[in-house]
Write a protein that holds these residues in place. Sequence first.
Motif, mmCIF file in Angstrom:
data_model
loop_
_atom_site.group_PDB
_atom_site.id
_atom_site.type_symbol
_atom_site.label_atom_id
_atom_site.label_comp_id
_atom_site.label_asym_id
_atom_site.label_seq_id
_atom_site.Cartn_x
_atom_site.Cartn_y
_atom_site.Cartn_z
ATOM 1 N N CYS A 96 0.879 -1.377 -0.154
ATOM 2 C CA CYS A 96 -0.188 0.192 -0.046
ATOM 3 C C CYS A 96 0.935 1.414 0.005
ATOM 4 N N LEU A 97 2.064 1.106 0.814
ATOM 5 C CA LEU A 97 2.740 2.408 0.819
ATOM 6 C C LEU A 97 3.618 2.831 -0.559
ATOM 7 N N GLU A 98 3.856 1.499 -1.450
ATOM 8 C CA GLU A 98 4.457 1.733 -2.497
ATOM 9 C C GLU A 98 3.496 2.279 -3.505
ATOM 10 N N ALA A 99 2.371 1.982 -3.493
ATOM 11 C CA ALA A 99 1.234 2.444 -4.183
ATOM 12 C C ALA A 99 0.900 4.012 -4.200
ATOM 13 N N ILE A 100 1.106 4.411 -2.952
ATOM 14 C CA ILE A 100 0.905 5.796 -2.607
ATOM 15 C C ILE A 100 2.191 6.738 -2.945
ATOM 16 N N LEU A 101 3.411 6.307 -2.690
ATOM 17 C CA LEU A 101 4.753 7.057 -2.922
ATOM 18 C C LEU A 101 4.919 7.370 -4.158
ATOM 19 N N PRO A 102 5.543 8.385 -4.657
ATOM 20 C CA PRO A 102 5.911 8.813 -5.916
ATOM 21 C C PRO A 102 7.141 7.754 -6.438
ATOM 22 N N ALA A 121 10.431 5.927 -7.259
ATOM 23 C CA ALA A 121 11.837 6.171 -6.855
ATOM 24 C C ALA A 121 12.731 6.745 -7.855
ATOM 25 N N LEU A 122 13.528 7.699 -7.328
ATOM 26 C CA LEU A 122 14.360 8.220 -8.293
ATOM 27 C C LEU A 122 15.819 7.457 -8.065
ATOM 28 N N LYS A 123 16.708 7.462 -8.875
ATOM 29 C CA LYS A 123 18.066 7.232 -8.813
ATOM 30 C C LYS A 123 18.779 8.212 -7.962
ATOM 31 N N PRO A 124 19.578 7.610 -7.049
ATOM 32 C CA PRO A 124 20.443 8.517 -6.154
ATOM 33 C C PRO A 124 21.429 9.471 -6.761
ATOM 34 N N LEU A 125 21.559 10.668 -6.142
ATOM 35 C CA LEU A 125 22.425 11.642 -7.159
ATOM 36 C C LEU A 125 23.916 11.243 -6.249
ATOM 37 N N ARG A 126 24.851 11.381 -7.034
ATOM 38 C CA ARG A 126 26.083 11.278 -6.573
ATOM 39 C C ARG A 126 26.605 12.711 -5.985
ATOM 40 N N GLN A 127 27.304 12.603 -4.676
ATOM 41 C CA GLN A 127 27.622 13.879 -4.206
ATOM 42 C C GLN A 127 28.829 14.369 -4.822
ATOM 43 N N LEU A 128 28.811 15.288 -5.243
ATOM 44 C CA LEU A 128 30.050 16.025 -6.069
ATOM 45 C C LEU A 128 31.071 16.483 -4.794
ATOM 46 N N LYS A 129 32.325 16.219 -5.471
ATOM 47 C CA LYS A 129 33.496 16.610 -4.448
ATOM 48 C C LYS A 129 33.685 18.032 -4.493
#
Length: 528
Positions: free
Chosen positions: A455-461, A463-471
Amino acid sequence: MNHLAPHANESIFSWVVRYHLMCSVGHEKNTYQTLFQQPKTRIHPYLPQSLVGLAEHGELTPHQWLVNHTLFPLFHFFGHDAKQKLSSAMLHGTSNAVITANIPHARLNFSAGHRVCPLCFSEFRDKTGVPMFDIRQQIPGLVACPIHHCLLVVVPSGDVGLDRQLSFSHPSFTPHIYRVEHQLTIDFAQFCWDSLALIKDKPCDLALLHAHYRHQLMQRGFMTRSGQIRMARLVHAISECYQDMVFDLDSEFDFGERFLGPLVRNKTRTLNHPFKHLILGFWLFDKDPRGFLGQESPFQLMPSFNAPTEVNDDRERILSLLSDGVSMSQIETKIGRSRCYIRRIAELAGIKHASNANAFSQAKRHWVLLLAQLGRDRHDISKCVGVGLGYVEQLISNTPGLVQWRQQLNAMRKHQSSVIELLDARQSHPEWRRKELKSHHSRAFFHLYHHDRDCLEAILPPALKPLRQLKDWEAEDARLVLAISELEGAESMSLTVLASKVRDKGHLIKRLDKLPLTLALLVKLGLK
């Protein structure tokens, strides 16, 4: 002669140095080629690689080298070789053994080098003519020798120490003898040695070991009867035990929830460094390493702080007396139970009694039961009907199945309110991602996460790919320039030594194109 038997508890590096001095001919690369089939290699103090080639020259099988002359048994016992990847890396060099053993993930920052007891070193040299490094002294975190009660000396390895040089001496090796007066430090070192000797060639089930940890915590009173860990008390007890001890670490650490949680929590699935197990076991098993094998420790004979007490259930006796027509007052006097308990036993068994026949009418009784079945709150029922809160609670608990029904209604109510809350949030904030929904509506989010994941997965938008933190290379460039400028004698150092002094994380070798100010400074100093 090209065979040399190792001494008991001798490390691989120590044997290779002795082999080079006594059996080999010519340059060090010849020794490396003979033993490891490559002209140069780095021998780790306690997790060396490519040990298969040593079997032809050391009169031992590869498995005997692995078990008796490395710290592989310690990592194997605590689950770091579940799929035999670590043993394959150490025997055949298929991968980096240090990374396979998850040492970098522990973030403990041990001193990199060979640990030596000066007295053991000199005694063995006087006895045999050649010194030796003891594998037991290489256990990460140790600072003392339990035999001579003196501090261990760390001979650096890597780029600034005994890198590929086959020698027992190094300019930084100053065999000064410092006595250790703290008895707990000596006891901990002896515990580590005994643990290593005890667990060799013994399998370990991490699930059983974890269950044993929790059983001992329950015995000592650091867990509730429902299985919850009293973490604050546990952290305080272990911190107090080790408050005067010093460990072989480059940076300080504390025995907080982050350190102890993965060891004792139920839902933890991460591997822990053997040093953490040794720290917990030394305190938890009262300095007895047999505790790792599930054997009895001396403190288990102590009385349990939180053990469940044996309850004398008089239910059958009360029912027998009620069936014989004995009054509640007489039963209370004879058995010692309260009348509330006796009345509850009677009502659950369907035995009629007249103890409260005139207290409230039958209509009010049915009214209370009807509102309770509808899931109304106990306080609201008490105010609405005009009866006491204790009467409402007693009536609910004495009605078979009513408590479970109310619990089910409460769960349904929570589920519905969580769904409505998250749907409203999605409609009010369509730009929110999963992270914002979890942050602003954590109660509803985690209720569905634990009870209705679909049910939670049906409600949530989506999922996006994680953004790599830039150095932030500008900040790193400024930090390195400042660190090199404040370093005395930087112009006379090699680039490798300079990099280790300023903790460059490999940037001075591989990422100078990202560090223009640092590159200009190195050119000015004549290092580039």
